[in-house]
Design a protein around this motif. Sequence first.
Motif, PDB file in Angstrom:
ATOM      1  N   LEU A 177       0.835  -1.208   0.000  1.00  0.00           N
ATOM      2  CA  LEU A 177       0.000   0.000   0.000  1.00  0.00           C
ATOM      3  C   LEU A 177       0.868   1.257   0.000  1.00  0.00           C
ATOM      4  CD1 LEU A 177      -2.705  -1.073   2.629  1.00  0.00           C
ATOM      5  CD2 LEU A 177      -3.051  -0.810   0.167  1.00  0.00           C
ATOM      6  N   PHE A 178       1.934   1.230   0.797  1.00  0.00           N
ATOM      7  CA  PHE A 178       2.808   2.400   0.871  1.00  0.00           C
ATOM      8  C   PHE A 178       3.546   2.627  -0.444  1.00  0.00           C
ATOM      9  CE2 PHE A 178       6.772   4.588   2.270  1.00  0.00           C
ATOM     10  CZ  PHE A 178       6.168   5.776   2.639  1.00  0.00           C
ATOM     11  N   SER A 179       3.895   1.555  -1.136  1.00  0.00           N
ATOM     12  CA  SER A 179       4.536   1.695  -2.447  1.00  0.00           C
ATOM     13  C   SER A 179       3.596   2.404  -3.419  1.00  0.00           C
ATOM     14  CB  SER A 179       4.921   0.317  -2.999  1.00  0.00           C
ATOM     15  OG  SER A 179       5.943  -0.265  -2.232  1.00  0.00           O
ATOM     16  N   LEU A 180       2.321   2.083  -3.365  1.00  0.00           N
ATOM     17  CA  LEU A 180       1.332   2.770  -4.208  1.00  0.00           C
ATOM     18  C   LEU A 180       1.248   4.245  -3.844  1.00  0.00           C
ATOM     19  CD1 LEU A 180      -1.845   0.482  -4.585  1.00  0.00           C
ATOM     20  CD2 LEU A 180      -0.418   1.427  -6.411  1.00  0.00           C
ATOM     21  N   ILE A 181       1.234   4.527  -2.549  1.00  0.00           N
ATOM     22  CA  ILE A 181       1.163   5.915  -2.091  1.00  0.00           C
ATOM     23  C   ILE A 181       2.364   6.707  -2.589  1.00  0.00           C
ATOM     24  CG2 ILE A 181       1.294   7.385  -0.032  1.00  0.00           C
ATOM     25  CD1 ILE A 181      -0.381   5.219   1.411  1.00  0.00           C
ATOM     26  N   LYS A 182       3.561   6.128  -2.464  1.00  0.00           N
ATOM     27  CA  LYS A 182       4.780   6.816  -2.924  1.00  0.00           C
ATOM     28  C   LYS A 182       4.757   7.048  -4.430  1.00  0.00           C
ATOM     29  CE  LYS A 182       8.041   4.196  -1.290  1.00  0.00           C
ATOM     30  NZ  LYS A 182       9.443   3.764  -1.032  1.00  0.00           N
ATOM     31  N   ALA A 183       4.250   6.058  -5.175  1.00  0.00           N
ATOM     32  CA  ALA A 183       4.244   6.168  -6.639  1.00  0.00           C
ATOM     33  C   ALA A 183       3.358   7.310  -7.120  1.00  0.00           C
ATOM     34  CB  ALA A 183       3.790   4.849  -7.253  1.00  0.00           C
ATOM     35  N   HIS A 184       2.308   7.645  -6.346  1.00  0.00           N
ATOM     36  CA  HIS A 184       1.367   8.696  -6.754  1.00  0.00           C
ATOM     37  C   HIS A 184       1.479   9.956  -5.903  1.00  0.00           C
ATOM     38  CE1 HIS A 184      -0.455   4.968  -8.328  1.00  0.00           C
ATOM     39  NE2 HIS A 184      -0.965   5.731  -9.261  1.00  0.00           N
ATOM     40  N   LYS A 185       2.488   9.995  -5.046  1.00  0.00           N
ATOM     41  CA  LYS A 185       2.585  11.084  -4.072  1.00  0.00           C
ATOM     42  C   LYS A 185       2.716  12.453  -4.723  1.00  0.00           C
ATOM     43  CE  LYS A 185       5.310  12.449  -0.013  1.00  0.00           C
ATOM     44  NZ  LYS A 185       6.439  12.047   0.880  1.00  0.00           N
ATOM     45  N   GLU A 186       3.625  12.580  -5.692  1.00  0.00           N
ATOM     46  CA  GLU A 186       3.907  13.886  -6.284  1.00  0.00           C
ATOM     47  C   GLU A 186       2.706  14.459  -7.018  1.00  0.00           C
ATOM     48  OE1 GLU A 186       6.520  15.881  -5.887  1.00  0.00           O
ATOM     49  OE2 GLU A 186       7.226  14.409  -4.420  1.00  0.00           O
ATOM     50  N   GLN A 187       2.003  13.630  -7.774  1.00  0.00           N
ATOM     51  CA  GLN A 187       0.897  14.147  -8.582  1.00  0.00           C
ATOM     52  C   GLN A 187      -0.301  14.577  -7.740  1.00  0.00           C
ATOM     53  OE1 GLN A 187       0.440  10.012 -10.403  1.00  0.00           O
ATOM     54  NE2 GLN A 187      -1.655  10.721 -10.560  1.00  0.00           N
ATOM     55  N   HIS A 188      -0.361  14.112  -6.491  1.00  0.00           N
ATOM     56  CA  HIS A 188      -1.482  14.482  -5.619  1.00  0.00           C
ATOM     57  C   HIS A 188      -1.069  15.447  -4.514  1.00  0.00           C
ATOM     58  CE1 HIS A 188      -4.446  11.685  -7.305  1.00  0.00           C
ATOM     59  NE2 HIS A 188      -3.468  10.808  -7.408  1.00  0.00           N
ATOM     60  N   LYS A 189       0.160  15.962  -4.603  1.00  0.00           N
ATOM     61  CA  LYS A 189       0.644  16.872  -3.560  1.00  0.00           C
ATOM     62  C   LYS A 189      -0.017  18.239  -3.709  1.00  0.00           C
ATOM     63  CE  LYS A 189       4.939  16.525  -2.382  1.00  0.00           C
ATOM     64  NZ  LYS A 189       6.424  16.603  -2.401  1.00  0.00           N
ATOM     65  N   THR A 190      -0.564  18.743  -2.633  1.00  0.00           N
ATOM     66  CA  THR A 190      -1.184  20.068  -2.630  1.00  0.00           C
ATOM     67  C   THR A 190      -0.636  20.872  -1.458  1.00  0.00           C
ATOM     68  OG1 THR A 190      -3.056  19.234  -1.328  1.00  0.00           O
ATOM     69  CG2 THR A 190      -3.322  19.292  -3.722  1.00  0.00           C
ATOM     70  N   TYR A 191      -0.579  22.200  -1.655  1.00  0.00           N
ATOM     71  CA  TYR A 191      -0.005  23.071  -0.627  1.00  0.00           C
ATOM     72  C   TYR A 191      -1.073  24.024  -0.083  1.00  0.00           C
ATOM     73  CZ  TYR A 191       4.346  21.423  -2.706  1.00  0.00           C
ATOM     74  OH  TYR A 191       5.361  20.633  -3.169  1.00  0.00           O
ATOM     75  N   SER A 192      -0.933  24.331   1.194  1.00  0.00           N
ATOM     76  CA  SER A 192      -1.932  25.163   1.868  1.00  0.00           C
ATOM     77  C   SER A 192      -2.036  26.552   1.252  1.00  0.00           C
ATOM     78  CB  SER A 192      -1.589  25.278   3.361  1.00  0.00           C
ATOM     79  OG  SER A 192      -1.621  24.010   3.974  1.00  0.00           O
ATOM     80  N   ILE A 193      -0.900  27.210   0.981  1.00  0.00           N
ATOM     81  CA  ILE A 193      -0.980  28.570   0.452  1.00  0.00           C
ATOM     82  C   ILE A 193      -1.532  28.584  -0.972  1.00  0.00           C
ATOM     83  CG2 ILE A 193       0.906  29.346   1.920  1.00  0.00           C
ATOM     84  CD1 ILE A 193       2.669  29.465  -0.610  1.00  0.00           C
ATOM     85  N   ASP A 194      -1.317  27.498  -1.713  1.00  0.00           N
ATOM     86  CA  ASP A 194      -1.869  27.427  -3.068  1.00  0.00           C
ATOM     87  C   ASP A 194      -3.394  27.465  -3.037  1.00  0.00           C
ATOM     88  OD1 ASP A 194       0.851  26.528  -3.105  1.00  0.00           O
ATOM     89  OD2 ASP A 194       0.527  25.773  -5.130  1.00  0.00           O
TER      90      ASP A 194
END
Length: 235
Positions: A69-86
């Motif tokens: 499960l964690f490998s899946l999370i890491k593989a998609h982490k960047e594309q789903h990263k969101t920032y508070s100020i954005d």
Amino acid sequence: MNYLNYEKWLRCQLLPNLPPNSVIVVDNASYHNKQSDPAPTANAKKVYMKKSLQEKEIPYDENMLKPQLFSLIKAHKEQHKTYSIDKILSNHNHSVLRLAPYHPDLNPIKMAGAAIKGYVSSKNVNWSTGKVIELVKEKVAAMGAPEWGRLCQKIKEIEAEYVKSDHVVDLVTDEFVIFADDDCDTDEESSDDDDGLDYDSEKTITNTSSASADPRPGTSSSFDLMERISILPLD
């Protein structure tokens, strides 16, 4: 500075003074990059990992173990990263542009800061705090749109120099990988060494980036990276 103070300043000072549809340029300070919905870590419970994958509509098998499960999370982490100020700025029809990490020479704000520091150091003969503040304000007030435009133009020129040198980095990387692979074969043949170190291998890898190194047999020539890359002077 921390995120709470930065968000307060952003909401109370920055937003009310921004023109419509502005682009806010930020560097890689931690308070600029607080994630609004951070991905679970490897230590998170399995149920939270599954919940995160479900919210992001990432398919997974119910029988998967935590490492899977964690490998899946890491593989998609960047594309789903969101920032508070954005999110805050997007709600007011503004967008955020982040500077390239570890490249202060591509940041006009850093150049402006250097100009201010140089001005202060040349004028502040008595080293008093009050005089420093006065000189900073004096230089900032004198730095109008034309000077800012020149700094931005210089950044574009430096960026263009980097683009022209990209192929050199590729060549260096290719030669390094080829030499390292060759030495790996040698390591296997001499694996009986007591200390396990291949000193010839270390020397070879060093030589690939040395201007005085002789080319290895089977290669065209050795070259110095810094001779191929020309960076525009900042001064």
